[in-house]
Design an enzyme around this catalytic site. Structure first.
Site, short mmCIF file in Angstrom:
data_model
loop_
_atom_site.label_atom_id
_atom_site.label_comp_id
_atom_site.label_asym_id
_atom_site.label_seq_id
_atom_site.Cartn_x
_atom_site.Cartn_y
_atom_site.Cartn_z
CE LYS A 132 -9.14 -13.26 -3.96
NZ LYS A 132 -8.45 -12.65 -5.11
CB SER A 165 -9.97 -11.82 -8.32
OG SER A 165 -9.14 -12.88 -7.91
NE ARG A 173 -1.17 6.50 -7.65
CZ ARG A 173 -1.20 5.19 -7.89
NH1 ARG A 173 -2.06 4.71 -8.78
NH2 ARG A 173 -0.40 4.36 -7.26
CG ASP A 222 3.23 0.27 -15.94
OD1 ASP A 222 3.34 -0.27 -14.82
OD2 ASP A 222 2.48 1.23 -16.15
NE ARG A 243 4.37 6.10 -14.77
CZ ARG A 243 3.72 4.95 -14.71
NH1 ARG A 243 3.98 3.99 -15.60
NH2 ARG A 243 2.80 4.74 -13.79
#
EC number: 5.4.2.12
Length: 514
Positions: A336, A64, A193, A156, A187
């Protein structure tokens, strides 16, 4: 007294793709008399909303955010992964000013070029092909000391999949005749973070001082040992790799340090530890004066050169409408709303002059298969009201149902979602006809047309790479084949008799026959 407008509406049916295979295809199985009729009576086609056509890697499903950026900007906007990959192919990467400056300064000072990043083919935070290109570029410019500090993935990518990457880089450095892998760390440490500075400090000490929990002569040997300690890639403890003389690599004054992650969120903390003068996340034993380069801008307040600054999108559809004195409405449900505003405007938060916004609250349910119609009735009430007011030249509306219910994997609910949207479109088209308005009906990407994974038989909850519909409910005309999302804004401007700006590289794909 306000002048009466003849509105042009763009209705974006989120997650509504076209798929030949009708098995568990909610779009096909839904009873959609309105769209069926419009497809028979008005010009229609299928356009692309995925892969290279929206600036993603070939074959990558659309989403999107990307879809609305492409629609609103009227151009293919290359996402970082693709943009950097393209610059490597084009040869521009090798002359990137930020890279050239840092590497050349290090060489002139007889310093080393250090390259760090997530060594992974995952393509989410980085891509190892970019790191490979950086190693080659440094050596080609004359660097005699090139050190790779590899952060290992396993999130990932499969949990234990780094060996192939490490072997490939060992081979690359052998071919180049210089350079080596200088350190490994998961990582979990290097890319924290959540302000867990104790983790980041281990990566910092490893890169600056070669200080590590483990010492090895070869990267693959180090990885095997980590697996022996039951550490998956993500959690590999700090491991320094020595040269033939048993020496570790250290980061010294005048060295270059180039960070090859393109995604910002997990790159900020470790970057700050190297470049922030007032850094206080942890006590740093050494603070070498280095030439640091960020691959992309990780934060506006991080003062370091950026190899690929974010592209400022000028003359998006919203901006052109503003500059031409036109009025516009953006309307959607909560889910949205950001897409028809922030993303549609090319990443700009503030509304343009003459741009109104209406936010309809999405229903408060655990998952949207419990209420597949979502808030479509209320959304349509407000949309019809806006059309009847004749105060807008352009209306952008997103119906989230196909995507949000498609993500639940519930086929029956997805069918109901499509049927609810179809009924709403009937009301919108009727309202537009009364005020001599017209509309384009399309989607940003597919989803609801595939509700089961053909391979596994499990629910398919992801987006697809299928083509999406385009229907023009308006004057007589025809739609050119092979369109893509970036063609919609130029098409709308052309239908309005407005000039398409040169920044829009999309094309008008509707030819009027009257």
């Amino acid at each position: 007294m306000t002048t009466r407008k003849r509105p042009l509406a763009l209705l974006i049916l989120d997650g509504w793709g076209y798929r030949e295979n009708t098995h568990m295809n909610a779009v096909y199985h839904a009873n959609t008399p309105v769209l069926d009729r419009l497809n028979k009576e008005y010009p229609n086609s299928l356009i692309s909303g995925s892969g290279l056509d929206v600036g993603l890697p070939d074959g990558q499903m659309g989403n999107s955010e990307v879809g609305h950026i492409n629609i609103g900007s009227g151009r293919v906007v290359y996402q970082e992964l693709t943009r950097i990959g393209k610059s490597i192919e084009d040869g521009e990467f090798d002359s990137n000013p930020a890279f050239v400056d840092a590497v050349d300064k290090a060489i002139a000072a007889d310093g080393a070029v250090h390259i760090m990043g997530l060594l992974s083919p995952g393509g989410v935070h980085s891509h190892e092909s970019h790191i490979q290109a950086m190693c080659k570029m440094a050596v080609a410019r004359g660097a005699k000391q090139v050190y790779l500090h590899a952060f290992l993935d396993g999130r990932d990518t499969p949990p234990r999949s780094a060996k192939g990457s490490l072997q490939a880089f060992n081979e690359l450095f052998a071919e180049l005749g210089t350079g080596r892998i200088a350190s490994l760390i998961g990582r979990y440490y290097a890319m924290d973070r959540d302000n867990r500075w104790d983790r980041v400090s281990q990566a910092y000490e490893l890169i600056t001082q070669g200080k590590a929990l483990h010492l090895y002569q070869d990267a693959v040997e180090a990885l095997d040992a980590a697996y022996g300690r039951d550490e998956n890639d993500e959690f590999v403890a700090s491991s320094a790799i020595t040269d033939a003389d048993g020496q570790v690599a250290t980061l010294n004054d005048n060295d270059a340090l180039i960070f090859m992650n393109f995604r910002a969120d997990r790159a900020r903390q470790i970057t700050r530890s190297f470049v922030d003068p007032g850094f206080d996340g942890f006590e740093r034993a050494v603070t070498p004066k280095i030439n640091f380069v960020m691959l992309t801008e990780y934060a506006a307040d991080i003062k370091a050169p950026v190899a690929y600054p974010s592209v400022d999108l000028v003359n998006t559809l919203g901006e052109v409408l503003q500059n031409n004195g036109k009025t516009q409405l953006r309307i959607s449900e909560t889910e949205k709303y950001a897409h028809v505003t922030f993303f549609f405007n090319g990443g700009k938060e503030e509304p343009f002059e003459g741009e109104d916004r209406i936010l309809i609250q999405s229903p408060k349910v655990a998952t949207y298969d419990l209420q597949p119609e979502m808030s479509s009735t209320e959304l349509t009430d407000k949309l019809v009201e806006a059309i009847e007011s004749t105060q807008y030249d352009v209306i952008i509306c997103n119906y989230p149902n196909g995507d949000m219910v498609g993500h639940t994997g519930n086929f029956d609910a997805a069918v109901k979602a499509c049927e609810a949207v179809d009924a709403c479109i009937g009301r919108v088209v009727e309202a537009l006809a009364k005020v001599d308005g017209e509309c384009l009906i399309t989607a940003d990407h597919g989803n609801a047309e595939q509700m089961t994974d053909e391979q596994t038989g499990q629910a398919h909850t992801a987006h697809t790479s299928e083509l999406v519909p385009l229907i023009y409910v308006g004057r007589k005309g025809e739609i050119a084949p092979n369109g893509r999302l970036s063609d919609l804004a130029p098409t709308m401007l052309t239908l309005m008799g407005q000039t398409v700006p040169s920044e829009m590289t999309g094309h008008s794909i509707i030819t009027l026959s009257e």
